[in-house]
Design a protein around this motif. Structure first.
Motif: not given
Lengths: 298, 752
Positions: A128, A158, B637-638, B641-644, B646-647
């Motif tokens: 991330e 995010i 989304s990933e 930098g979004a985590s799974r 967050q996605t």
């Protein structure tokens, strides 16, 4: 060795804002007017510090090898074009840099990839954080089914940014850098899906810029666009190269020639030749390169 | 030698060639297009028509409930002449042979349909006395006539259908038996009289000049000696204006000129005064009668008021006292007489001005206003099947009506509003369509059924919606492709489980198991989520290098040791914990602390069982809609930098929200229509209680269990069809809501 767990300087500003301390926003680069489609002079960027080093990188999809011992150095604040026929591994290499290949099962990577000397595939790396430093623009524009504002603000949200003023300013900055501000400023809260294809792609660039990455990976960003939109994207790349390290995959030799400082030619997963763009196009060292750039295959 | 055969001329098939063949082909294609488009349109229209047709049929079956009752005057003829007065009338179940008791001491048997001439039978043993009053029992054709010499003459009528070739061709009526009861001394004329008879036992109450006497006797055979009772001292000094006996002949009501009335208990050897009541009107009580079933006493006054009285408990421990609970539309003249129906809670009420009405006691509605066809009616009769009314006016003319009041028990108020039923202490929503006796009044409140359906759906959705949606989120966003390829078909297979099997397991295994071991059940219910949360917390604290080692989609394995430990600990600890915290009796503790009684078949069980029906459908549709969020969006989304997680949370859930909503609505529709599970696991108790620890009765379960026993075209049958149309309307509303909300969500989140 574990610096990929830490954010870069711009990131730190966002973090500072998150923690409540006053933070200066990243400067807004003035967007210069460009003649559409004008060829741009390739610069010599070898004196820039190396940003990304790829050292004997090989990659397998299951049992099928897609990359063979690729060695490539990408310099800071440069535009590097990856060219080659379909299936030659250039997109695969691009996706190794922000580890998007992680999403695919059965991928195996050997060799060493570093960003600012840090191993991208070290076991302590948090992808991330890595991806905040290495932004990506995809071949097909893929705005979220949200408003224009929320698309650009997504990466910040995010990270937990809730400060409305900071969000407003970064969204504006990013849209300005992506040369979309004038077209979008009156409809920020309308759905991004109402934008034209070219505008959507610039929105995706703005979205990628909003998290202040150091590296911008572009996977054929203009291949689905009309010539005018393509020219706008190319102008944009020209502006962004002053600030970002850009790696662009393209099928268009003209585009590579227009936007990049250096060009790497791939064939069947092998890096055939890499060098200054004008040299690759005017005086290639390898016969395959010459055949490709002169249009004999591909 | 080879010769090259000339190739056959090739047809000129250029795309745009204007040749006859091309034109014909295009014409053919267009025709085909039209035929196919037409048949597709027709098919779609047919489906819509079929759906509306089904609804029209289902609702059409319920419509007669609301068409109201009708009464039609079918016969008017002279019954008695020469100034003779009819005192009472009885009629057979075919409405064919009315029998009249006249004030001349005769029984006149008429024939309204066949050609038989009228027969007149004189009462035996009348002698020289004259008839002073006459009545007929409500339950059977037994007449009683009071005489001027203090006797009561009783006569039973026998109706006998006459058959020829297996078909009923006529109806015979004859006087079957008669006897005389000497009630008071020979010099006193009987003034008021009431009779009650089941055809065998005859009970009479007679009032004469301040004297009140009771008598019972078997009509014929052995034991015909009458028993007498006296209550003269209780009514001394009062003017008796009305008397009534109930069907069981254990209670008598006596009305007085001062507007009061007494209730006597005849069960004892001597009549005892049970209650002394004020009718609420100062004018004399002129008519008294029990409604069919003997629970409600109707009181009519000289001022035209009619009220209904029934036993009501004022407190939980007090005994029932007769209380005025119903008030009917008042007549303009003194109330003359009541005649209760022997089928339902309808009563025929007459006033001195010739007004005649059929009213419904429970709902106090006027079913039919028969109007003032003649002068004062001196005798009124209700056909045994409650489908006809006869009345003879003062001029001796007989009027016969055909009354269609099959659904008198059903009204909008009875279906949807609280109703005070007999033997209830306050108005309530009651569904109890059949009872143990013939005089049972069916209670058709749909409210408990609607409540039960919604309650079942609510608990089912509470249980299954979070599970199904989170499972869909996990399977579509986090599970490894291999796990997904196993989990998804398995959950879908769950939907193929016959609901009767689920219901069977829930009703016969799960509910007794939970009932007998609540401590462990509750312990597990608490421990499972806590363990999962704990496991998630621990895993989030693990160093990155450990977490990175776990392959994509295999993180779930991390849960296994936690779950095993959690379940084991919960199992071991719940027994001792129940012992310490709840004195070893969680159920009893619930009752003592929250007054929550625990029924073995309750909403928790139903929620779990219905979950088996609901989870697969919600899971499948929600999972599809989440999986359909394009990979490119998730990649974008990933890449930011979004985590799974967050996605999944910020991108996939909103983008898939129209589909998730549709999934929930489908699950809702499935749950509300589900039948077998609720029949077997709910306990089918139509109660209005939101407690999760008791059962319910749903609309669909009612239809399933009661329609086989409901007489076709009867009230219950039609009410069940009405509840079916309600289900239909629910489904329609749910689908419409789903469509509207789904459309707005789609508009908001667009198409990618």
């Amino acid at each position: 060795m574990v610096n990929l767990r830490m954010a870069n300087e711009s990131q730190n500003r966002i973090d500072a804002a998150l923690s409540g301390t006053d933070a200066r926003l990243p400067d807004v680069l003035p967007t210069k007017g460009h003649v559409i489609g004008a060829a741009q002079d390739p610069r010599d960027v070898t004196k820039h510090a190396p940003k990304i080093r790829i050292d004997k990188a090989s990659l397998w999809y299951g049992t099928k090898q897609a990359l063979f011992d690729v060695d490539l150095t990408i310099h800071e604040r440069s535009v590097t074009a990856l060219i080659g026929p379909s299936g030659c591994g250039k997109s695969t290499l691009l996706r190794c840099i922000n580890r998007m290949n992680d999403l695919i099962d059965s991928v195996r990577i050997e060799g060493k990839l570093t960003l600012d000397g840090e191993d991208l595939y070290h076991r302590d790396v948090e992808v991330e954080i890595l991806r905040r430093r290495v932004g990506m623009v995809f071949q097909k524009s893929n705005p979220f089914p949200k408003s224009i504002f929320e698309n650009v603000a997504y990466g910040l949200r995010i990270q937990g940014v809730k400060n409305r003023a900071l969000l407003d300013e970064i969204v504006e900055t990013s849209l300005r850098r992506a040369a979309l501000w004038d077209e979008a400023k009156d409809r920020l809260h309308e759905s991004a899906l109402g934008l034209s294809g070219g505008q959507q792609q610039r929105l995706c660039i703005a979205r990628a810029l909003a998290t202040s990455p150091e590296v911008l990976l572009m996977d054929e960003p203009a291949s689905a666009l009309d010539p005018i939109s393509t020219a706008k994207i190319e102008d944009l790349i020209h502006d962004l190269r002053e600030r970002y390290t850009i790696v662009i995959v393209t099928h268009s030799m003209h585009q590579a020639a227009r936007v990049s400082d250096r060009t790497a030619f791939f064939l069947n997963g092998i890096l055939v030749e890499e060098g200054k763009t004008d040299q690759i196009f005017t005086n290639p060292q390898r016969k395959e390169t010459e055949d490709y750039v002169t249009g004999r295959f591909g | 030698m080879t010769t090259i055969a000339p190739s056959p001329p090739r047809p000129e098939h250029h795309a745009f060639a204007d040749t006859p063949q091309a034109r014909a082909r295009i014409k053919r294609l267009r025709r085909l297009d039209k035929i196919i488009a037409g048949s597709i349109t027709a098919g779609g229209l047919l489906i819509i028509l079929a759906v509306f047709g089904i609804f029209a049929f289902v609702f059409g079956e319920a419509v007669p409930l609301f068409l109201g009752s009708s009464a039609e005057l079918v016969t008017t003829r002279s019954a008695v002449t020469d100034g003779t007065k009819a005192l009472a009338v009885a009629i057979d179940e075919y409405g064919q042979r009315p029998v009249l008791l006249t004030d001349k001491g005769t029984l006149r048997i008429l024939d309204l349909v066949g050609g038989n001439t009228d027969v007149e039978v004189a009462l035996e043993s009348l002698g020289t006395a004259t008839i002073t009053s006459g009545v007929v029992a409500h339950e059977s054709p037994v007449f009683a006539a009071g005489t001027s010499d203090g006797r009561v003459l009783v006569a039973g009528i026998a109706f006998e259908p006459r058959f020829a070739d297996g078909k009923r061709v006529g109806q015979d009526a004859s006087v079957a038996w008669q006897f005389a009861l000497p009630m008071v001394d020979g010099s006193t004329a009987i003034e008021r009289i009431a009779v009650s008879s089941d055809g065998n036992r005859v009970a009479v109450v007679a009032a004469a000049n301040g004297i009140l006497k009771f008598a019972t006797r078997r009509a014929k055979g052995i034991g015909t000696s009458p028993k007498f009772g006296d209550a003269a001292e209780l009514v001394a000094g009062k003017t008796i204006t009305a008397v009534a006996l109930n069907g069981a002949a254990d209670h008598a009501a006596i009305g007085f000129a001062d507007g009061r009335f007494f209730l006597f208990d005849l069960d004892k050897a001597d009549a005892t005064l049970k209650e002394n009541l004020d009718s609420g009107s100062a004018s004399p009580v002129t008519a008294l009668s029990w409604v069919f079933g003997g629970q409600t006493l109707l009181v009519g006054s000289a001022d035209g008021r009619v009220s209904g009285w029934q036993g009501i408990r004022s407190g939980p421990s007090s005994s029932r006292t007769l209380t005025r609970v119903r008030e009917f539309d008042a007549f303009d003249a003194p109330v003359a007489d009541f005649m209760p129906s022997q089928r339902n809670k309808c009563i025929l009420a007459a006033a001195r001005d010739g007004a005649l009405r059929v009213e419904h006691s429970t709902t106090q509605r006027i079913i039919s206003d028969l109007g003032r066809t003649g002068s004062t009616f001196t005798a009124i009769g209700y056909a045994p099947k409650a489908d006809g009314v006869v009345a003879i006016d003062a001029s001796g003319t007989l009027h016969a009506w055909r009354v269609d009041a099959d659904h008198a028990d059903v009204s909008l108020a009875a279906l949807f509003a609280p109703v005070l039923y007999e033997s209830y202490d306050e108005p309530d929503y009651v569904w109890q369509s059949t009872g143990g006796s013939d005089d049972y009044e069916p209670k058709y409140s749909l409210v408990p059924l609607i409540f039960g359906s919604l309650k079942g759906v609510l608990y089912a959705m509470l249980f299954s919606a979070p599970l199904a949606i989170l499972a869909a989120l996990y399977v579509s966003q986090f599970a490894s492709p291999k796990a997904r390829s196993i989990v998804k078909p398995t959950v879908e297979l769950m939907g193929a489980l016959p609901s009767v099997v689920v219901g069977f397991l829930a009703g016969l295994w799960l509910s007794p198991a939970v009932d007998s071991d609540m401590g462990h059940t509750v312990g597990l219910l608490l421990a499972l989520p806590l363990t999962i949360v704990l496991a998630a917390f621990v895993s989030s604290r693990l160093p990155q290098r450990v977490r990175n080692r776990v392959a994509f989609g295999r993180e779930v394995l991390f849960l296994v040791p936690f779950l095993a430990a959690g379940i084991g600990l919960a199992w071991l600890a719940s027994g001792p914990l129940e012992q310490t915290l709840f004195d070893g009796d969680l159920k009893g503790w619930l009752v003592r602390t929250f007054e929550l009684a625990y029924d073995p078949r309750n909403c928790v069980i139903v929620g779990i069982a219905l979950g088996f029906a609901v989870i697969p459908i919600v899971f499948t549709v929600a999972e599809d809609s989440m999986s359909n969020v394009p990979k490119s969006l998730r990649a974008a989304s990933e890449a930011l930098g979004a985590s799974r997680w967050q996605t999944a949370w910020r991108l996939v859930l909103p983008a898939a929200s129209p589909g998730i909503f549709a999934a929930l609505m489908l699950g809702f529709g499935r749950a509300i229509g589900e039948t077998m599970i609720v029949v077997m696991a709910t306990g089918n108790t139509p109660i209005l209680d939101p407690s999760p620890f008791n059962g319910m009765r749903t609309i669909s379960a009612s239809i399933a269990t009661e329609i086989p026993e409901a007489p076709v075209d009867g009230s219950l049958y039609r009410v069940l069809f009405l509840s079916g149309s309600l289900l239909f309307v629910f489904a329609f509303l749910i689908n419409t809501a789903a469509e509207v909300v789904g459309a707005s969500l789609r508009k908001r989140y667009g198409k990618w």
